[in-house]
Design an enzyme around this catalytic site. Structure first.
Site, PDB file in Angstrom:
ATOM      1  CG  HIS A  67       8.596 -96.589 209.945  1.00  0.00           C
ATOM      2  ND1 HIS A  67       9.911 -96.740 210.335  1.00  0.00           N
ATOM      3  CD2 HIS A  67       8.109 -97.840 209.756  1.00  0.00           C
ATOM      4  CE1 HIS A  67      10.200 -98.026 210.399  1.00  0.00           C
ATOM      5  NE2 HIS A  67       9.129 -98.710 210.041  1.00  0.00           N
ATOM      6  CG  ASP A  95      11.942-106.434 210.430  1.00  0.00           C
ATOM      7  OD1 ASP A  95      12.291-106.129 211.597  1.00  0.00           O
ATOM      8  OD2 ASP A  95      11.198-107.410 210.199  1.00  0.00           O
ATOM      9  CB  SER A  96       9.736-101.849 211.140  1.00  0.00           C
ATOM     10  OG  SER A  96       9.727-101.286 209.856  1.00  0.00           O
TER      11      SER A  96
END
EC number: 2.3.1.251
Length: 192
Positions: free
Chosen positions: A64, A107-108
């Site tokens: 990120h 995923d995140s």
């Protein structure tokens, strides 16, 4: 003249006259879109019917962008995208890579995210050792996420890669806004 009347007149003239009724610039844009779609669909078809290899995908990095996220989000997001995938691929007559793939990864939010689609990369082999290759292109596909209730979402993203022989480190960047998107995602692709 009323904008609705103008819009209706354009629709009617297109319906009656087709491409001949369009201004030259609109006709060339339409031709470019049609040619682009034809190239895309031919590449997908040829990859499906004439693949050179079977590929294993191993997700490696989710990062990120620290300039677009606050520390609170960074601390709670997952950056280890455990998962796997598979696909088929081929190098075309110009030496460019074409691939069809399916992959699932964490995923995140540490939830499963599937993605599938078609990828294309212009490929360069600038050294005397042809095993070393670089690529840049795009992927077009569909993904689904838990935080969006697994509704299918179309994606069109850039691709880049560096590889040696059958091993390729491939990557993309998902653009976004502050605390959303702006993620570098990379995986290892091994061709058999």
């Amino acid at each position: 003249m009323n904008p609705v009347k103008i819009c209706n007149a354009v629709v009617v003239s297109l319906a009656i006259g087709g491409a001949a009724a369009m201004p030259a610039s609109a006709s060339s844009v339409g031709g470019m879109l049609q040619e682009g779609w034809q190239t895309f669909s031919t590449n997908v078809h040829d990859t499906w019917t004439s693949s050179d290899s079977v590929d294993l995908y191993i997700p490696a990095i989710t990062w990120h962008n620290r300039w677009t996220y606050d520390d609170e989000h960074i601390r709670r997001y997952n950056e280890r995208p455990w998962g796997a995938g598979g696909g088929i691929s081929r190098y075309d007559a110009n030496g460019n890579w074409n691939g069809l793939y399916l992959m699932a990864f964490k995923d995140s939010f540490n939830k499963w995210e599937p993605i599938g689609g078609y990828g294309w990369e212009k490929t360069w082999r600038p050294f005397s050792d042809d095993n070393i290759h670089f690529g840049a292109g795009y992927t077009a596909g569909v993904t689904a996420r838990d935080n969006w209730h697994y509704i299918p979402i179309p994606v069109l993203l850039p691709l880049a890669s560096i590889g040696y022989g059958p091993a390729t480190f491939q990557m993309t960047y998902i653009p976004g806004t502050y605390n959303n998107g702006n993620v570098y995602f990379a995986w290892l692709r091994w061709q058999f």
